[in-house]
Design a protein around this motif. Structure first.
Motif, PDB file in Angstrom:
ATOM      1  N   PRO A   1      36.408  14.937  -9.247  1.00 42.97           N
ATOM      2  CA  PRO A   1      36.055  13.943 -10.276  1.00 42.97           C
ATOM      3  C   PRO A   1      35.967  12.502  -9.753  1.00 42.97           C
ATOM      4  O   PRO A   1      35.192  11.706 -10.267  1.00 42.97           O
ATOM      5  N   ASN A   2      36.730  12.162  -8.711  1.00 38.32           N
ATOM      6  CA  ASN A   2      36.706  10.777  -8.215  1.00 38.32           C
ATOM      7  C   ASN A   2      36.248  10.661  -6.761  1.00 38.32           C
ATOM      8  O   ASN A   2      36.355   9.605  -6.159  1.00 38.32           O
ATOM      9  N   CYS A   3      35.727  11.769  -6.180  1.00 36.24           N
ATOM     10  CA  CYS A   3      35.359  11.740  -4.759  1.00 36.24           C
ATOM     11  C   CYS A   3      34.281  12.772  -4.437  1.00 36.24           C
ATOM     12  O   CYS A   3      34.334  13.907  -4.893  1.00 36.24           O
ATOM     13  N   VAL A   4      33.299  12.346  -3.643  1.00 32.64           N
ATOM     14  CA  VAL A   4      32.241  13.236  -3.145  1.00 32.64           C
ATOM     15  C   VAL A   4      32.334  13.230  -1.624  1.00 32.64           C
ATOM     16  O   VAL A   4      32.347  12.156  -1.008  1.00 32.64           O
ATOM     17  N   THR A   5      32.396  14.424  -1.014  1.00 31.11           N
ATOM     18  CA  THR A   5      32.416  14.519   0.443  1.00 31.11           C
ATOM     19  C   THR A   5      31.253  15.385   0.897  1.00 31.11           C
ATOM     20  O   THR A   5      31.097  16.519   0.423  1.00 31.11           O
ATOM     21  N   VAL A   6      30.434  14.844   1.802  1.00 26.86           N
ATOM     22  CA  VAL A   6      29.321  15.582   2.391  1.00 26.86           C
ATOM     23  C   VAL A   6      29.656  15.798   3.863  1.00 26.86           C
ATOM     24  O   VAL A   6      29.867  14.837   4.604  1.00 26.86           O
ATOM     25  N   LEU A   7      29.730  17.061   4.271  1.00 24.78           N
ATOM     26  CA  LEU A   7      30.021  17.419   5.665  1.00 24.78           C
ATOM     27  C   LEU A   7      28.779  18.056   6.268  1.00 24.78           C
ATOM     28  O   LEU A   7      28.263  19.040   5.724  1.00 24.78           O
ATOM     29  N   SER A   8      28.307  17.502   7.385  1.00 23.74           N
ATOM     30  CA  SER A   8      27.108  18.029   8.031  1.00 23.74           C
ATOM     31  C   SER A   8      27.263  17.920   9.542  1.00 23.74           C
ATOM     32  O   SER A   8      27.829  16.947  10.037  1.00 23.74           O
ATOM     33  N   ASP A   9      26.786  18.930  10.275  1.00 25.47           N
ATOM     34  CA  ASP A   9      26.809  18.832  11.738  1.00 25.47           C
ATOM     35  C   ASP A   9      26.042  17.601  12.188  1.00 25.47           C
ATOM     36  O   ASP A   9      26.459  16.879  13.074  1.00 25.47           O
ATOM     37  N   THR A  10      24.889  17.376  11.550  1.00 26.46           N
ATOM     38  CA  THR A  10      24.046  16.233  11.898  1.00 26.46           C
ATOM     39  C   THR A  10      23.802  15.390  10.664  1.00 26.46           C
ATOM     40  O   THR A  10      23.320  15.898   9.649  1.00 26.46           O
ATOM     41  N   ALA A  11      24.147  14.125  10.739  1.00 26.57           N
ATOM     42  CA  ALA A  11      23.867  13.167   9.669  1.00 26.57           C
ATOM     43  C   ALA A  11      23.415  11.872  10.334  1.00 26.57           C
ATOM     44  O   ALA A  11      24.040  11.401  11.276  1.00 26.57           O
ATOM     45  N   ILE A  12      22.295  11.331   9.867  1.00 23.34           N
ATOM     46  CA  ILE A  12      21.717  10.132  10.481  1.00 23.34           C
ATOM     47  C   ILE A  12      21.389   9.141   9.376  1.00 23.34           C
ATOM     48  O   ILE A  12      20.735   9.489   8.396  1.00 23.34           O
ATOM     49  N   ARG A  13      21.850   7.896   9.531  1.00 22.91           N
ATOM     50  CA  ARG A  13      21.509   6.846   8.558  1.00 22.91           C
ATOM     51  C   ARG A  13      19.992   6.690   8.513  1.00 22.91           C
ATOM     52  O   ARG A  13      19.327   6.735   9.545  1.00 22.91           O
ATOM     53  N   GLY A  14      19.469   6.455   7.301  1.00 18.95           N
ATOM     54  CA  GLY A  14      18.024   6.303   7.141  1.00 18.95           C
ATOM     55  C   GLY A  14      17.437   5.282   8.103  1.00 18.95           C
ATOM     56  O   GLY A  14      16.401   5.529   8.722  1.00 18.95           O
ATOM     57  N   LYS A  15      18.138   4.163   8.291  1.00 18.49           N
ATOM     58  CA  LYS A  15      17.606   3.112   9.162  1.00 18.49           C
ATOM     59  C   LYS A  15      17.611   3.512  10.640  1.00 18.49           C
ATOM     60  O   LYS A  15      16.943   2.888  11.452  1.00 18.49           O
ATOM     61  N   ASP A  16      18.366   4.575  10.990  1.00 13.34           N
ATOM     62  CA  ASP A  16      18.443   5.022  12.384  1.00 13.34           C
ATOM     63  C   ASP A  16      17.492   6.180  12.706  1.00 13.34           C
ATOM     64  O   ASP A  16      17.420   6.621  13.854  1.00 13.34           O
ATOM     65  N   LEU A  17      16.775   6.676  11.689  1.00 13.98           N
ATOM     66  CA  LEU A  17      15.838   7.778  11.943  1.00 13.98           C
ATOM     67  C   LEU A  17      14.703   7.288  12.833  1.00 13.98           C
ATOM     68  O   LEU A  17      14.207   6.181  12.682  1.00 13.98           O
ATOM     69  N   ASP A  18      14.277   8.127  13.760  1.00 14.61           N
ATOM     70  CA  ASP A  18      13.236   7.778  14.714  1.00 14.61           C
ATOM     71  C   ASP A  18      12.084   8.763  14.557  1.00 14.61           C
ATOM     72  O   ASP A  18      12.194   9.930  14.943  1.00 14.61           O
ATOM     73  N   GLU A  19      10.962   8.293  13.990  1.00 15.62           N
ATOM     74  CA  GLU A  19       9.836   9.179  13.697  1.00 15.62           C
ATOM     75  C   GLU A  19       9.232   9.783  14.968  1.00 15.62           C
ATOM     76  O   GLU A  19       8.861  10.948  14.989  1.00 15.62           O
ATOM     77  N   GLU A  20       9.163   8.999  16.028  1.00 13.63           N
ATOM     78  CA  GLU A  20       8.590   9.499  17.281  1.00 13.63           C
ATOM     79  C   GLU A  20       9.406  10.679  17.826  1.00 13.63           C
ATOM     80  O   GLU A  20       8.858  11.722  18.186  1.00 13.63           O
ATOM     81  N   LYS A  21      10.737  10.498  17.862  1.00 16.72           N
ATOM     82  CA  LYS A  21      11.619  11.578  18.340  1.00 16.72           C
ATOM     83  C   LYS A  21      11.534  12.791  17.428  1.00 16.72           C
ATOM     84  O   LYS A  21      11.516  13.928  17.884  1.00 16.72           O
TER      85      LYS A  21
END
Length: 138
Positions: free
Chosen positions: A73-93
């Motif tokens: 009710p007071n907390c959301v946790t997302v666990l992922s092997d790979t998580a990348i901030r939107g600003k760090d995504l690299d379209e070329e790669k």
């Protein structure tokens, strides 16, 4: 203000930790929207973007390559092997990795190779879609 604490964590680091008004993310059966005081839930999530509407009204995007979601009710946790901030995504790669996955799929010999290549291809396609969505919001 009515907020919920959100943590997005990859295998390497904490990607986001803070208060949010709303979180949207790709559940296995479709898009999930989480508001404060949501019913407790644990589920798998697909590759795609997590959209976090922060307490100040701004938005944060994080790409996840699938994983687990826990909602209290007071907390959301997302666990992922790979998580990348939107600003760090690299379209070329991402495009290069997608092409490598397509090539691997063409050259796959057995069912395991095919499944591995299809999985990688799906993750890279989701990453490119998340990148475009992030750019469109700017």
């Amino acid at each position: 203000m009515n907020t919920i604490h959100v943590d997005v964590v990859s295998a390497e680091e904490s990607i986001f930790s803070g208060e949010a008004r709303f979180v949207a993310l790709p559940g296995e059966a479709g898009e999930l929207g989480i508001y404060p005081r949501h019913t407790p839930l644990i589920t798998r999530i697909k590759a795609g973007s997590v959209r976090i509407e922060k307490a100040d009204g701004s938005e944060e995007f994080v790409f996840v390559a699938g994983g687990l979601l826990e909602v209290q009710p007071n907390c959301v946790t997302v666990l992922s092997d790979t998580a990348i901030r939107g600003k760090d995504l690299d379209e070329e790669k991402a495009n290069a990795a997608k092409m490598a996955a397509e090539e691997a799929l063409k050259n796959a010999k057995g069912e395991l190779d095919i499944a591995r290549a299809q999985s990688e291809l799906a993750v890279m396609a989701a990453q490119i879609a998340a990148l475009r969505k992030f750019r469109a919001k700017k």
